[in-house]
Design a protein around this motif. Structure first.
Motif, short mmCIF file in Angstrom:
data_model
loop_
_atom_site.label_atom_id
_atom_site.label_comp_id
_atom_site.label_asym_id
_atom_site.label_seq_id
_atom_site.Cartn_x
_atom_site.Cartn_y
_atom_site.Cartn_z
N TYR A 41 -18.41 -44.88 33.44
CA TYR A 41 -18.38 -43.48 33.02
C TYR A 41 -17.17 -42.75 33.60
O TYR A 41 -16.70 -41.76 33.03
CB TYR A 41 -19.69 -42.77 33.39
N ARG B 19 -22.02 -50.04 36.05
CA ARG B 19 -22.84 -48.85 36.16
C ARG B 19 -22.87 -48.38 37.61
O ARG B 19 -23.09 -47.21 37.88
CB ARG B 19 -24.27 -49.15 35.69
N THR C 73 -13.03 -39.59 23.82
CA THR C 73 -14.36 -39.53 24.43
C THR C 73 -15.18 -38.50 23.65
O THR C 73 -14.66 -37.44 23.27
CB THR C 73 -14.27 -39.12 25.90
N CYS D 272 -19.18 -36.53 22.66
CA CYS D 272 -20.53 -36.10 23.05
C CYS D 272 -21.52 -37.18 22.66
O CYS D 272 -21.43 -37.77 21.57
CB CYS D 272 -20.86 -34.78 22.36
N CYS D 273 -22.48 -37.45 23.54
CA CYS D 273 -23.43 -38.54 23.29
C CYS D 273 -24.42 -38.22 22.17
O CYS D 273 -25.10 -39.13 21.66
CB CYS D 273 -24.20 -38.88 24.57
N TYR E 84 -18.26 -33.89 32.08
CA TYR E 84 -19.62 -34.21 32.51
C TYR E 84 -20.22 -32.93 33.11
O TYR E 84 -19.98 -32.59 34.26
CB TYR E 84 -19.61 -35.32 33.56
N LYS F 149 -28.01 -37.24 32.21
CA LYS F 149 -27.97 -38.67 32.52
C LYS F 149 -28.55 -39.50 31.39
O LYS F 149 -29.42 -39.04 30.64
CB LYS F 149 -28.74 -38.94 33.81
N CYS F 150 -28.08 -40.74 31.33
CA CYS F 150 -28.55 -41.67 30.32
C CYS F 150 -30.03 -41.98 30.56
O CYS F 150 -30.44 -42.30 31.69
CB CYS F 150 -27.72 -42.96 30.39
N VAL G 117 -23.72 -38.77 31.40
CA VAL G 117 -23.27 -38.86 30.00
C VAL G 117 -22.55 -37.57 29.62
O VAL G 117 -22.76 -36.51 30.22
CB VAL G 117 -24.46 -39.09 29.03
N LEU H 56 -31.08 -39.72 25.62
CA LEU H 56 -29.63 -39.83 25.74
C LEU H 56 -29.24 -41.27 26.08
O LEU H 56 -29.89 -41.91 26.90
CB LEU H 56 -29.11 -38.89 26.84
N ARG H 57 -28.18 -41.74 25.43
CA ARG H 57 -27.69 -43.10 25.73
C ARG H 57 -26.19 -43.05 26.01
O ARG H 57 -25.42 -42.46 25.25
CB ARG H 57 -27.98 -44.05 24.57
N CYS H 58 -25.80 -43.70 27.09
CA CYS H 58 -24.40 -43.77 27.45
C CYS H 58 -23.70 -44.81 26.55
O CYS H 58 -24.38 -45.63 25.91
CB CYS H 58 -24.24 -44.15 28.92
#
Length: 545
Positions: free
Chosen positions: A305, A335, A447, A449-450, A459, A464-465, A472, A489-491
């Protein structure tokens, strides 16, 4: 007949001599010497001894800098010589800086009393910051500023980033003494931030702000001198990275002293990654030149990240439609730091690094120390040398501030109130989101937005993922529209690896490595190999998957 020089004030005596002789002759020099001798004679022996001891303690003891700290035992002779040269240049640079700043910042320096081992053995009142830091010490800063206060004051803040490994590990009593001493310093000086303290050394990000009659710049340099007083052998060659003239809200609200077992938690034994086997330290300019060489790889030791918004890949210039020149950028897609070992064990990793010169870098340099040593112990014979960026990205961007950032692209993610910095923005992004006329982020990298996939590179909101816990990117629009609900949410890593099981449904080990699933629905078996948690403890045996 002239009176002896020591019977009159020195300034008057000198004027009298010039008036009588009309020139600065040999007698004047003799009189100066006599005056100096007489002044020394006025001090009793006890005072002379105390001054001599203080002078010896507070100077930069260059002769005790251990060049061996930077020497890689597993490297060849030329590499070791490069390391020695680099170490000497580093020390010379620090000494030069110390002398230049001495008059400006050290003129009114007053050392903080170092508590004795007996005094520091008393139980220090601590505050638990979770299971990783059960004995943390938290001290509220005397002064702090918010975003709203910036326009009302002309005060400036400063930061200092540094780490230092002790060649000979400190005893438990010595660590307690340092914690006690840091507490004393915080009581005397206006500082905040956090410092990790272990038997192997310290890792710190400290801040200060202009207050009353002392500037933030001066305060932090006094703190660094305090540490040199505490252990001159250990802190003689510390690379203190000062960042001055920042906005006042970059100052932390409290000072956290965090006793840990390792400065950067990797979970390796000292035999697996001995510091003396670490990579050759290269100053920014030398690292820059090596980035331009072929048959070279550059490994980003940071988490994915962090690498997403900025990295060293500007040196990769396309020579043909299928080939690129310069060092090949490699993102291990970590990670957390403990993922580095499993990445290095992969066959494809070994194939990428084989017979290559290996460059490594991180934010400030501390993560590369153990990582380069581990890589050397595992693959030292299969690569053409291991090198690391001295001072990390912070030093590189300072060195290439007038050259457009060199081969760096994007932003440098930092663990302080600046949030992320760039060559043109040393104050960082932290704080209130500024409206921009352009939808394109400053990072120069794609980059997004998730949630809505809009171009975004900040950030914010501590999002958080759901699957692995890493930060994220979420844009301000999605932040506003999702205040009441809690979306999944997924990274980018979890999307790439098709991770579908939320971290809350997985029982992980103490350090968040591997785990066993609970109540997983059929067809949902993709679990993140690790989750991001604060490190510093001891990893238990892995739970069965």
């Amino acid at each position: 007949e002239r009176a002896p020089p020591y019977t009159t004030p020195h300034g008057f005596c000198r004027k009298l001599m010039l008036a009588m002789t009309g020139s600065k002759n040999k007698d004047t020099q003799d009189d100066k010497l006599n005056t100096k001798i007489e002044r020394k004679r006025r001090l009793n022996r006890k005072e002379q001894k105390a001054r001599k001891k203080l002078k010896k303690k507070t100077r930069f003891p260059r002769e005790i800098c251990q060049e061996g700290n930077d020497i890689n035992e597993g490297t060849n002779r030329s590499q070791r010589q490069e390391s020695i040269t680099s170490s000497r240049e580093k020390v010379a640079g620090l000494n030069k800086l110390d002398v230049a700043e001495c008059d400006e910042y050290m003129s009114n320096y007053k050392p903080v009393t170092i508590p004795s081992l007996i005094e520091s053995s008393n139980e220090i009142k601590s505050s638990s910051l979770g299971k990783w830091f059960p004995k943390a010490k938290v001290i509220k800063s005397r002064i702090s500023y918010t975003n709203a206060d910036i326009k009302k004051t002309s005060a400036k803040s400063s930061l200092v980033l540094f780490y230092q490994y002790a060649k000979d590990p400190w005893s438990d009593s010595k660590v307690r003494q340092l914690v006690s001493y840091l507490t004393e310093i915080a009581g005397v000086r206006t500082i905040a931030g956090r410092i990790r303290v272990a038997s192997e050394g310290v890792n710190a990000t400290l801040s200060s702000v202009d207050h009353e009659n002392i500037s933030a710049k001066m305060t932090l340099r006094h703190v660094c001198r305090d540490l040199q007083n505490f252990d001159p052998k250990v802190f003689a060659c510390t690379d203190f990275k000062f960042l001055d003239d920042l906005s006042p809200d970059r100052h932390f609200k409290d000072f956290k002293i965090l006793p840990v077992q390792e400065l950067v938690y990797y979970g390796w034994s000292p035999k697996e990654a001995p510091l003396k086997a670490g990579g050759v330290h290269l100053p920014a300019r030398e690292f820059h030149k090596m980035l331009e060489q072929d048959e070279t790889v550059v490994i980003d030791v940071r988490n994915h990240y962090e690498a997403a918004i900025g990295r060293f890949d500007g040196q990769q210039k396309e020579t043909t439609s299928s080939e690129r020149g310069g060092a090949e950028y490699i993102d291990p897609k970590l990670r957390k730091s403990t993922d580095f070992a499993s990445w290095l064990e992969k066959p494809e990793t070994e194939q990428k690094l084989k017979n290559k010169k290996v460059l490594m870098y991180c934010t400030g340099g501390v993560r590369c120390e153990r990582a380069s040593a581990y890589l050397n112990s595992k693959m030292g014979d299969n690569v053409q040398g291991v090198y690391q960026l001295q001072g990390g990205i912070e030093r590189y961007l300072q060195e290439f501030s007038s050259d457009g950032g060199g081969h760096w692209r994007g932003k440098n993610f930092v663990f302080d109130k600046r949030e992320a910095t760039s060559v043109t923005n040393k104050n960082g992004d932290g704080g209130v989101i500024q409206k921009s006329n352009s939808d394109k982020p400053e990072s120069q990298l794609e980059t997004r937005c998730c949630l809505c996939q809009k171009m975004w590179d900040r950030y914010i909101g501590k999002k958080k993922c759901t699957m692995c816990g890493v930060p994220v990117l979420m844009c301000d629009s999605c932040m506003s529209s999702n205040k009441k609900n809690k979306p999944v949410l997924r990274c980018p890593l979890c999307v790439e690896q098709d991770i579908t099981v939320p971290a809350d449904n997985v029982e992980y080990t103490e350090n968040g490595v591997s785990g066993k699933c609970e109540e997983i629905e059929p067809g949902q078996q993709n679990v993140a190999p690790s989750v991001l948690k604060w490190g510093g403890g001891i990893v238990k045996d892995n739970l069965p998957t």
